[in-house]
Design a protein around this motif. Structure first.
Motif, PDB file in Angstrom:
ATOM      1  N   PHE A   1       0.751  -1.345  -0.050  1.00 40.00           N
ATOM      2  CA  PHE A   1      -0.104   0.058  -0.071  1.00 40.00           C
ATOM      3  C   PHE A   1       0.935   1.305  -0.038  1.00 40.00           C
ATOM      4  N   ALA A   2       2.057   1.341   0.893  1.00 37.53           N
ATOM      5  CA  ALA A   2       2.961   2.310   0.794  1.00 37.53           C
ATOM      6  C   ALA A   2       3.477   2.433  -0.482  1.00 37.53           C
ATOM      7  N   ILE A   3       3.929   1.557  -1.474  1.00 38.63           N
ATOM      8  CA  ILE A   3       4.422   1.452  -2.634  1.00 38.63           C
ATOM      9  C   ILE A   3       3.524   2.142  -3.419  1.00 38.63           C
ATOM     10  N   LEU A   4       2.162   1.708  -3.361  1.00 41.91           N
ATOM     11  CA  LEU A   4       1.074   2.175  -4.587  1.00 41.91           C
ATOM     12  C   LEU A   4       0.891   3.559  -4.236  1.00 41.91           C
ATOM     13  N   LEU A   5       0.887   4.056  -3.021  1.00 40.05           N
ATOM     14  CA  LEU A   5       0.590   5.462  -2.670  1.00 40.05           C
ATOM     15  C   LEU A   5       1.721   6.683  -3.072  1.00 40.05           C
ATOM     16  N   ILE A   6       2.869   6.101  -2.719  1.00 38.42           N
ATOM     17  CA  ILE A   6       4.010   7.037  -3.077  1.00 38.42           C
ATOM     18  C   ILE A   6       4.195   7.055  -4.462  1.00 38.42           C
ATOM     19  N   ILE A   7       4.366   5.877  -4.956  1.00 35.15           N
ATOM     20  CA  ILE A   7       4.706   5.701  -6.401  1.00 35.15           C
ATOM     21  C   ILE A   7       3.535   6.550  -7.223  1.00 35.15           C
ATOM     22  N   SER A   8       2.431   6.362  -6.756  1.00 32.12           N
ATOM     23  CA  SER A   8       1.267   7.181  -7.754  1.00 32.12           C
ATOM     24  C   SER A   8       1.618   8.524  -7.619  1.00 32.12           C
TER      25      SER A   8
ATOM     26  N   ALA B   1       6.136  12.148 -28.071  1.00 30.53           N
ATOM     27  CA  ALA B   1       6.281  10.880 -27.713  1.00 30.53           C
ATOM     28  C   ALA B   1       4.961  10.205 -27.675  1.00 30.53           C
ATOM     29  N   PRO B   2       4.883   8.851 -28.170  1.00 29.19           N
ATOM     30  CA  PRO B   2       3.309   8.463 -28.236  1.00 29.19           C
ATOM     31  C   PRO B   2       2.912   7.997 -26.979  1.00 29.19           C
ATOM     32  N   TRP B   3       1.843   7.751 -26.899  1.00 28.69           N
ATOM     33  CA  TRP B   3       1.061   7.580 -25.382  1.00 28.69           C
ATOM     34  C   TRP B   3       1.575   5.967 -24.923  1.00 28.69           C
ATOM     35  N   LYS B   4       1.522   5.147 -25.915  1.00 25.82           N
ATOM     36  CA  LYS B   4       1.984   3.841 -25.953  1.00 25.82           C
ATOM     37  C   LYS B   4       3.385   3.502 -25.357  1.00 25.82           C
ATOM     38  N   ALA B   5       4.111   4.380 -25.910  1.00 25.46           N
ATOM     39  CA  ALA B   5       5.762   4.448 -25.434  1.00 25.46           C
ATOM     40  C   ALA B   5       5.566   4.941 -23.980  1.00 25.46           C
ATOM     41  N   ILE B   6       4.946   5.985 -23.652  1.00 21.00           N
ATOM     42  CA  ILE B   6       4.919   6.721 -22.456  1.00 21.00           C
ATOM     43  C   ILE B   6       4.491   5.844 -21.279  1.00 21.00           C
ATOM     44  N   VAL B   7       3.531   4.725 -21.570  1.00 25.38           N
ATOM     45  CA  VAL B   7       2.708   3.978 -20.456  1.00 25.38           C
ATOM     46  C   VAL B   7       3.792   2.844 -20.282  1.00 25.38           C
ATOM     47  N   PHE B   8       4.262   2.267 -21.571  1.00 26.19           N
ATOM     48  CA  PHE B   8       4.680   1.012 -21.510  1.00 26.19           C
ATOM     49  C   PHE B   8       6.020   0.954 -21.577  1.00 26.19           C
ATOM     50  N   ASP B   9       6.862   1.818 -22.097  1.00 27.11           N
ATOM     51  CA  ASP B   9       8.263   1.875 -22.115  1.00 27.11           C
ATOM     52  C   ASP B   9       8.759   2.675 -20.961  1.00 27.11           C
ATOM     53  N   TYR B  10       8.263   3.824 -20.804  1.00 23.46           N
ATOM     54  CA  TYR B  10       8.742   4.793 -19.582  1.00 23.46           C
ATOM     55  C   TYR B  10       8.171   4.299 -18.190  1.00 23.46           C
ATOM     56  N   TYR B  11       6.725   4.293 -17.963  1.00 17.62           N
ATOM     57  CA  TYR B  11       6.315   4.304 -16.604  1.00 17.62           C
ATOM     58  C   TYR B  11       6.172   2.613 -16.188  1.00 17.62           C
ATOM     59  N   MET B  12       5.936   1.898 -16.981  1.00 17.74           N
ATOM     60  CA  MET B  12       6.187   0.614 -16.809  1.00 17.74           C
ATOM     61  C   MET B  12       7.377  -0.014 -16.403  1.00 17.74           C
ATOM     62  N   ASN B  13       8.405   0.846 -16.648  1.00 14.81           N
ATOM     63  CA  ASN B  13       9.935   0.500 -16.342  1.00 14.81           C
ATOM     64  C   ASN B  13      10.303   1.500 -15.077  1.00 14.81           C
ATOM     65  N   PHE B  14       9.598   2.743 -14.972  1.00 13.76           N
ATOM     66  CA  PHE B  14       9.732   3.651 -14.050  1.00 13.76           C
ATOM     67  C   PHE B  14       9.441   3.074 -12.673  1.00 13.76           C
ATOM     68  N   VAL B  15       8.232   2.473 -12.377  1.00 13.12           N
ATOM     69  CA  VAL B  15       7.695   2.184 -11.211  1.00 13.12           C
ATOM     70  C   VAL B  15       8.506   1.129 -10.439  1.00 13.12           C
ATOM     71  N   PRO B  16       9.072  -0.224 -11.194  1.00 11.07           N
ATOM     72  CA  PRO B  16       9.815  -1.172 -10.623  1.00 11.07           C
ATOM     73  C   PRO B  16      10.939  -0.462 -10.098  1.00 11.07           C
TER      74      PRO B  16
END
Length: 401
Positions: free
Chosen positions: A58-65, A84-99
């Motif tokens: 829950f702390a990870i979800l809250l702070i990372i959000s 920047a295309p939205w697909k690249a922003i979501v899957f290439d950047y933020y999907m790897n930004f979060v972990p």
């Protein structure tokens, strides 16, 4: 006759099985008395493990959000400018930004989780009831340690195998759409590619995988025996061999005693013990290697006589040391917040944040000491854990019995 033979075989099998059972019995008894009670998870353990793991995520979800919201707001203009295309922003950047950032601040999330739910349990007099029931503080920490085993294993697996691949994708995205240009060329590169073999490249372009002004010198007993020059060398990305290069306009001079033998040509396939990754260094490159790749790279560079591997050694040991940090910080957090005090959990959360950021700051400072001051990389990676382990021992001794 056949029946007697089968009876003899059966008797031998029974005898052997009994002998093995007699030898194993003392070990099984010790295992049952000492190990199984520790591994047995009771209702109290399940309750605390559920609280710990749930609060941690829950702390990870809250702070990372919150981090994603601030990061998107800050980089929106760059994303728009570079289309920047939205697909690249979501899957290439933020999907790897979060972990990446979740694992980077994992000690912070562990400490916050422990402080939060333990203070709440203490405020509801649950800790007092548990201790009054005859449960020792050492026994109370068992489910905390079970949770730490899971978190530490997850943290190490992510940092050693998963995040490096995601970091490559994220850095490529940043170079395209955030104008964080990666270093793609090198000037005047000189390195030892094998024992007694020195390579030199005047200019290397990593995009084209091509070098200009190349020479390769081979020495035996400190005497030059071969000197190869080429106007260009091209790395072969198609060949199965990772050391396959193609030389253009090449010439080889071989020293044979007092004589010199010269051969030349337009193109030559050759094997040179170097790769493009050895020629160009970009900031944070060590974060793009998995732990096995880091170990192989460090061994290869040391065998070549290179001393520029400290940042790679620090990264390798830091991944192991950080995964153990959850045990240390959990003991500190549980020891501090298990007492019921007036004022609620505000003071504990503030103290937890301060100690967590101090731990992260010590990691950065100790890494700098290793790179710039000659501190052994393994010691530099473990300095924060050693210092905080002393604090954890002191807090544990002061905790309620």
């Amino acid at each position: 006759m056949e029946k007697n033979r089968y009876r003899q075989y059966a008797k031998k099998i029974v005898d052997v099985t009994s002998a093995i059972g007699n030898k194993v019995a003392p070990y099984m008894k010790w295992l049952k008395e000492h190990i199984l009670p520790f591994l047995y998870v009771k209702r109290l353990d399940r309750y605390i493990i559920g609280k710990f793991i749930g609060t941690y995520f829950f702390a990870i979800l809250l702070i990372i959000s919150l981090a994603i919201v601030f990061d998107f707001n800050e980089n929106l203009s760059k994303f728009t400018t570079y289309h920047a295309p939205w697909k690249a922003i979501v899957f290439d950047y933020y999907m790897n930004f979060v972990p990446y950032f979740a694992n980077l601040f994992s000690p912070l999330f562990v400490f916050i989780a422990v402080i939060f739910f333990t203070s709440k349990m203490a405020g509801n007099s649950e800790i007092i009831s548990i201790l009054a029931a005859g449960v020792s503080f050492k026994r109370l920490l068992r489910p905390y340690m079970f949770s730490c085993v899971f978190i530490s294993a997850l943290s190490f697996f992510l940092s050693a195998y998963v995040i490096p691949h995601g970091t490559v994708i994220r850095q490529n995205f940043e170079s395209l759409y955030k104008n964080n240009k990666k270093n793609t060329s090198a000037e005047n590169v000189q390195l030892q590619v094998d024992k007694g073999v020195i390579a030199y490249i005047q200019h290397y372009d990593n995009k084209l995988k091509r070098g200009y002004g190349f020479c390769l010198d081979k020495f035996e007993n400190k005497k030059l025996v071969s000197h190869m020059t080429a106007s260009e060398i091209q790395y072969d990305t198609i060949s199965d061999s990772k050391y396959h290069w193609k030389a253009q306009n090449w010439k080889i001079r071989e020293m044979r005693g007092m004589k010199e033998h010269i051969t030349s040509g337009m193109q030559r396939d050759t094997v040179i013990q170097m790769e493009p990754i050895d020629l160009v260094y970009s900031k944070g490159q060590q974060e793009t290697f998995t732990s096995p790749e880091l170990q192989d790279y460090i061994s290869k560079q040391i065998n070549r006589g290179s001393s520029n591997v400290v940042q790679y050694q620090v990264e390798y040991h830091k991944r192991i040391a950080t995964s153990f940090a959850s045990f240390i910080l959990t003991i500190i957090g549980a020891s501090l917040s298990s007492r019921k005090r007036k004022g609620g959990m505000g003071m504990y959360l503030g103290l937890g944040l301060a100690l967590s950021f101090l731990y992260i700051m010590l990691q950065t400072v100790s890494s700098t000491f290793a790179i710039n001051a000659g501190t052994p990389p393994m010691l530099a990676a473990w300095i924060p854990n050693i210092l905080f382990a002393i604090v954890a021992w002191f807090c544990y001794k002061q905790a309620p019995n």
